[in-house]
Design a protein around this motif. Structure first.
Motif, mmCIF file in Angstrom:
data_model
loop_
_atom_site.group_PDB
_atom_site.id
_atom_site.type_symbol
_atom_site.label_atom_id
_atom_site.label_comp_id
_atom_site.label_asym_id
_atom_site.label_seq_id
_atom_site.Cartn_x
_atom_site.Cartn_y
_atom_site.Cartn_z
ATOM 1 N N LEU A 44 0.845 -1.209 0.000
ATOM 2 C CA LEU A 44 0.000 0.000 0.000
ATOM 3 C C LEU A 44 0.877 1.254 0.000
ATOM 4 C CD1 LEU A 44 -2.939 -0.959 2.420
ATOM 5 C CD2 LEU A 44 -3.076 -0.570 -0.048
ATOM 6 N N VAL A 45 1.980 1.204 0.745
ATOM 7 C CA VAL A 45 2.930 2.327 0.738
ATOM 8 C C VAL A 45 3.480 2.490 -0.677
ATOM 9 C CG1 VAL A 45 5.139 3.187 1.637
ATOM 10 C CG2 VAL A 45 3.581 1.959 3.157
ATOM 11 N N ASP A 46 3.895 1.369 -1.300
ATOM 12 C CA ASP A 46 4.481 1.431 -2.651
ATOM 13 C C ASP A 46 3.507 2.053 -3.651
ATOM 14 O OD1 ASP A 46 6.660 0.166 -1.628
ATOM 15 O OD2 ASP A 46 6.185 -1.820 -2.441
ATOM 16 N N ILE A 47 2.214 1.757 -3.485
ATOM 17 C CA ILE A 47 1.241 2.241 -4.480
ATOM 18 C C ILE A 47 0.738 3.652 -4.141
ATOM 19 C CG2 ILE A 47 -0.959 1.733 -5.650
ATOM 20 C CD1 ILE A 47 -0.572 -1.219 -4.714
ATOM 21 N N LEU A 48 0.491 3.907 -2.857
ATOM 22 C CA LEU A 48 -0.197 5.158 -2.506
ATOM 23 C C LEU A 48 0.747 6.262 -2.034
ATOM 24 C CD1 LEU A 48 -3.226 3.596 -0.582
ATOM 25 C CD2 LEU A 48 -3.206 4.410 -2.949
ATOM 26 N N GLY A 49 1.976 5.920 -1.746
ATOM 27 C CA GLY A 49 2.927 6.940 -1.279
ATOM 28 C C GLY A 49 2.564 7.434 0.110
ATOM 29 N N GLU A 50 2.862 8.719 0.367
ATOM 30 C CA GLU A 50 2.722 9.206 1.752
ATOM 31 C C GLU A 50 1.265 9.301 2.219
ATOM 32 O OE1 GLU A 50 3.350 13.952 0.788
ATOM 33 O OE2 GLU A 50 5.061 12.638 1.238
ATOM 34 N N LYS A 51 0.332 9.359 1.267
ATOM 35 C CA LYS A 51 -1.076 9.449 1.661
ATOM 36 C C LYS A 51 -1.561 8.195 2.384
ATOM 37 C CE LYS A 51 -2.740 13.056 -1.174
ATOM 38 N NZ LYS A 51 -3.590 13.523 -2.246
ATOM 39 N N VAL A 52 -0.719 7.165 2.347
ATOM 40 C CA VAL A 52 -1.050 5.922 3.034
ATOM 41 C C VAL A 52 -1.261 6.171 4.536
ATOM 42 C CG1 VAL A 52 1.218 5.013 3.681
ATOM 43 C CG2 VAL A 52 -0.514 3.474 2.770
ATOM 44 N N ALA A 53 -0.734 7.292 5.035
ATOM 45 C CA ALA A 53 -0.899 7.622 6.450
ATOM 46 C C ALA A 53 -2.384 7.739 6.823
ATOM 47 C CB ALA A 53 -0.177 8.922 6.753
ATOM 48 N N ARG A 54 -3.240 7.989 5.824
ATOM 49 C CA ARG A 54 -4.681 8.120 6.120
ATOM 50 C C ARG A 54 -5.395 6.763 6.141
ATOM 51 N NH1 ARG A 54 -5.090 13.182 2.451
ATOM 52 N NH2 ARG A 54 -3.849 14.529 3.768
ATOM 53 N N ILE A 55 -4.649 5.716 5.832
ATOM 54 C CA ILE A 55 -5.277 4.395 5.712
ATOM 55 C C ILE A 55 -4.834 3.508 6.865
ATOM 56 C CG2 ILE A 55 -5.614 2.387 4.162
ATOM 57 C CD1 ILE A 55 -6.229 5.197 2.913
ATOM 58 N N SER A 56 -5.793 2.859 7.518
ATOM 59 C CA SER A 56 -5.390 1.825 8.477
ATOM 60 C C SER A 56 -6.053 0.513 8.082
ATOM 61 C CB SER A 56 -5.711 2.235 9.914
ATOM 62 O OG SER A 56 -7.048 2.619 9.991
ATOM 63 N N LEU A 57 -5.426 -0.554 8.549
ATOM 64 C CA LEU A 57 -5.825 -1.890 8.111
ATOM 65 C C LEU A 57 -5.755 -2.781 9.340
ATOM 66 C CD1 LEU A 57 -5.553 -3.832 5.285
ATOM 67 C CD2 LEU A 57 -3.334 -4.209 6.303
ATOM 68 N N GLY A 58 -6.787 -3.606 9.574
ATOM 69 C CA GLY A 58 -6.697 -4.462 10.757
ATOM 70 C C GLY A 58 -7.637 -5.645 10.703
ATOM 71 N N LEU A 59 -7.361 -6.591 11.588
ATOM 72 C CA LEU A 59 -8.159 -7.814 11.670
ATOM 73 C C LEU A 59 -9.470 -7.524 12.403
ATOM 74 C CD1 LEU A 59 -8.121 -10.982 11.340
ATOM 75 C CD2 LEU A 59 -7.241 -11.048 13.683
ATOM 76 N N VAL A 60 -10.591 -7.880 11.792
ATOM 77 C CA VAL A 60 -11.901 -7.777 12.458
ATOM 78 C C VAL A 60 -12.519 -9.165 12.388
ATOM 79 C CG1 VAL A 60 -14.211 -6.780 12.313
ATOM 80 C CG2 VAL A 60 -12.209 -5.335 11.989
ATOM 81 N N LYS A 61 -12.603 -9.811 13.533
ATOM 82 C CA LYS A 61 -13.049 -11.205 13.513
ATOM 83 C C LYS A 61 -14.558 -11.317 13.704
ATOM 84 C CE LYS A 61 -10.668 -14.383 15.661
ATOM 85 N NZ LYS A 61 -9.946 -15.360 14.841
ATOM 86 N N ASP A 62 -15.088 -12.485 13.294
ATOM 87 C CA ASP A 62 -16.484 -12.848 13.544
ATOM 88 C C ASP A 62 -17.508 -11.958 12.859
ATOM 89 O OD1 ASP A 62 -15.749 -15.035 15.068
ATOM 90 O OD2 ASP A 62 -15.506 -13.781 16.848
ATOM 91 N N GLY A 63 -17.091 -11.307 11.772
ATOM 92 C CA GLY A 63 -18.034 -10.467 11.038
ATOM 93 C C GLY A 63 -19.211 -11.263 10.491
ATOM 94 N N SER A 64 -18.998 -12.539 10.203
ATOM 95 C CA SER A 64 -20.081 -13.324 9.603
ATOM 96 C C SER A 64 -21.216 -13.553 10.591
ATOM 97 C CB SER A 64 -19.550 -14.675 9.127
ATOM 98 O OG SER A 64 -18.588 -14.460 8.137
ATOM 99 N N GLY A 65 -20.901 -13.596 11.886
ATOM 100 C CA GLY A 65 -21.953 -13.742 12.892
ATOM 101 C C GLY A 65 -22.475 -12.373 13.308
ATOM 102 N N THR A 66 -21.589 -11.555 13.852
ATOM 103 C CA THR A 66 -22.004 -10.250 14.367
ATOM 104 C C THR A 66 -22.577 -9.377 13.244
ATOM 105 O OG1 THR A 66 -20.270 -10.473 16.000
ATOM 106 C CG2 THR A 66 -21.175 -8.270 15.704
ATOM 107 N N GLY A 67 -21.941 -9.422 12.070
ATOM 108 C CA GLY A 67 -22.417 -8.609 10.945
ATOM 109 C C GLY A 67 -23.818 -9.022 10.511
ATOM 110 N N ALA A 68 -24.101 -10.334 10.540
ATOM 111 C CA ALA A 68 -25.441 -10.798 10.161
ATOM 112 C C ALA A 68 -26.468 -10.298 11.172
ATOM 113 C CB ALA A 68 -25.458 -12.314 10.076
ATOM 114 N N ALA A 69 -26.083 -10.253 12.446
ATOM 115 C CA ALA A 69 -26.997 -9.739 13.476
ATOM 116 C C ALA A 69 -27.254 -8.250 13.253
ATOM 117 C CB ALA A 69 -26.403 -9.977 14.859
ATOM 118 N N ILE A 70 -26.201 -7.503 12.911
ATOM 119 C CA ILE A 70 -26.364 -6.061 12.668
ATOM 120 C C ILE A 70 -27.288 -5.852 11.464
ATOM 121 C CG2 ILE A 70 -25.141 -3.925 12.014
ATOM 122 C CD1 ILE A 70 -22.662 -5.118 13.538
ATOM 123 N N ALA A 71 -27.094 -6.675 10.414
ATOM 124 C CA ALA A 71 -27.951 -6.561 9.222
ATOM 125 C C ALA A 71 -29.403 -6.883 9.589
ATOM 126 C CB ALA A 71 -27.454 -7.503 8.133
ATOM 127 N N ALA A 72 -29.597 -7.953 10.386
ATOM 128 C CA ALA A 72 -30.970 -8.328 10.790
ATOM 129 C C ALA A 72 -31.599 -7.202 11.596
ATOM 130 C CB ALA A 72 -30.950 -9.626 11.585
#
Ligand code: GLC
Length: 428
Positions: A395-423
């Motif tokens: 992402l740094v190689d492609i986006l350069g310094e603007k990458v500072a505005r981007i964060s990336l992280g593990l979010v687990k159990d979206g298939s359960g919790t996300g389905a509940a939020i959708a419901a």
């Protein structure tokens, strides 16, 4: 230079895209997104009919997570202010390891599959209270509404008969009736990428991309202005079907021998279902021994094991070779080849995935003026050594310094919790 090390050099050139190549892939991905919104190209850009949650959705919901060879049922409680709790959970395989049953094979049909899911659900429920149900169904599906979706085609080598072209919620409803579970009301059906984004956004308002790097690979994002409604909507890219990556002869061989040749070309180059097989094809060529390991016998988890072996003598790798490949000497060269190939295929996977994230970001926010959080789930992202670092670096190689505005992280159990939020969003 020996013939062996020459081959390794050629493989490295073949497998590791440069920063300029990644930037070009990101640009092409962005163009495919625009084409996809107009119904053209390799990205399906499927509507979810859902936007981001407020974080204040509340209540208890039943969820089904159907994403591959396992099913997970949960009772999820949404507490508001971004807090959630999983109250009950049950998981079971759709393919019994000893072979007693296999609901993912073409010998099973939709009725067998959903009757099985509904009876497992019956065992989870302890009372007759009415429940709204959110279903995470992680396959390319054309949504008719937030609660109705037609399966376009199976992916991830699943083959259950009589489901492609069918509306999935109706199949589930019919099975619930057959099993006398009248108190359960399916209310939302979502993709697992959407579930991951909803779960992240319930807590972090700047979340705008949800992605899975596991058995399969796919990404969704929040489209600020969905063309048919003019409103913000989460769009499932089905990015595993992106066709704009350079293919090696190994990718082509893997694709030809797969269940659906010509489809899901990005997924076949990056996802856990396929990375072990890709490594196997490269190794057999490198060793010039086409019969050595049977198809799909090298698993993506094995690659993680090889990458975790930092010993000088390749202790773990050589004992793997002795067990799984007694025909081959566990020499330094052979062990080094296993490690090297594991590194090549997993690094390329992370780089290509990063290029697609950069493409999505450039589509949503061309100047990258806003903060974005990319929420990712899946075993590859969570467990493969150095995988997250490679994505970040690319992402740094492609986006350069603007990458500072981007964060990336593990979010687990979206298939359960996300389905509940959708419901909760749909049932309100
Ligand atoms: C496959 C499916 C997609 C899913 C992904 C991750 O690519 O087609 O819908 O999101 O796997 O599970």
């Amino acid at each position: 230079m020996t013939r062996f090390s020459e081959k390794i050099q050629t493989l490295t050139r073949l497998f590791l895209p440069t920063a300029a190549e990644l930037t070009a892939i990101a640009e092409q991905f962005k163009q495919e997104m625009t084409a996809g919104l107009g119904g053209k190209g390799s990205l399906k850009m499927l509507r979810s009919y859902l936007s981001k949650p407020t974080g204040q959705e509340k209540g208890q919901y039943i969820t089904i997570d159907f994403g591959g060879t396992n099913i997970r049922l949960q009772l999820v409680e949404l507490l508001g202010s971004g807090n959630t709790r999983i109250k009950v959970q049950r998981s079971f395989p759709l393919k019994e390891p000893a072979g007693f049953y296999d609901y993912t094979s073409s010998l099973a049909n939709a009725e067998d599959l959903f009757d099985f899911i509904a009876s497992q659900l019956g065992e989870l429920l302890e009372d007759n209270r009415p429940y709204l149900l959110g279903h995470t169904f992680s396959f390319p599906s054309e949504q008719l509404t937030a609660n109705r979706a037609v399966l376009l085609s199976w992916t991830k080598e699943i083959k259950t008969a009589g489901m492609e072209g069918q509306e999935i919620t109706s199949l589930l409803e019919a099975a619930l009736i057959r099993k006398n579970l009248h108190q359960v009301k399916p209310t939302a059906i979502i993709n697992d990428t959407t579930g991951t984004l909803l779960t992240a956004a319930y807590r972090y308002p700047q979340a705008s991309i949800g992605s899975i790097c596991g058995t399969g690979h796919n990404t969704c994002y929040l489209e600020p202005q969905e063309p048919s409604t003019g409103e913000p909507m989460i769009i499932n890219l089905e990015s595993g079907n992106f066709h704009g990556i350079p293919l090696t002869p190994y990718d082509i061989a893997l694709d030809q021998a797969s269940e659906k040749p010509g489809q899901q070309l990005l997924e076949k180059a990056v996802a856990g279902q396929y990375l072990g097989e890709l490594a196997r094809l490269i190794l057999l060529d490198l060793w010039d021994q086409p019969q050595l390991l049977p198809p799909y016998s090298l698993k993506t988890q094995d690659l993680a094991t090889f990458l975790g072996d930092h010993s000088k003598q390749f202790t773990v790798i050589s004992s793997w070779l002795q067990q799984n490949c007694p025909e081959l000497k566990p020499s330094q060269d052979n062990c080094a080849a296993l490690r090297m190939v594991a590194e090549l295929v997993t690094t390329r996977s992370a780089k290509l995935v990063a290029a697609t994230y950069a493409g999505v970001l450039k589509h949503m926010d061309p100047e990258l003026n806003r903060q974005h959080f990319i929420a990712v789930d899946g075993s590859l992202f969570e467990k493969m050594p150095s995988y997250q670092e490679h994505i970040k670096q690319s992402l740094v190689d492609i986006l350069g310094e603007k990458v500072a505005r981007i964060s990336l992280g593990l979010v687990k159990d979206g298939s359960g919790t996300g389905a509940a939020i959708a419901a909760a969003s749909c049932g309100a």
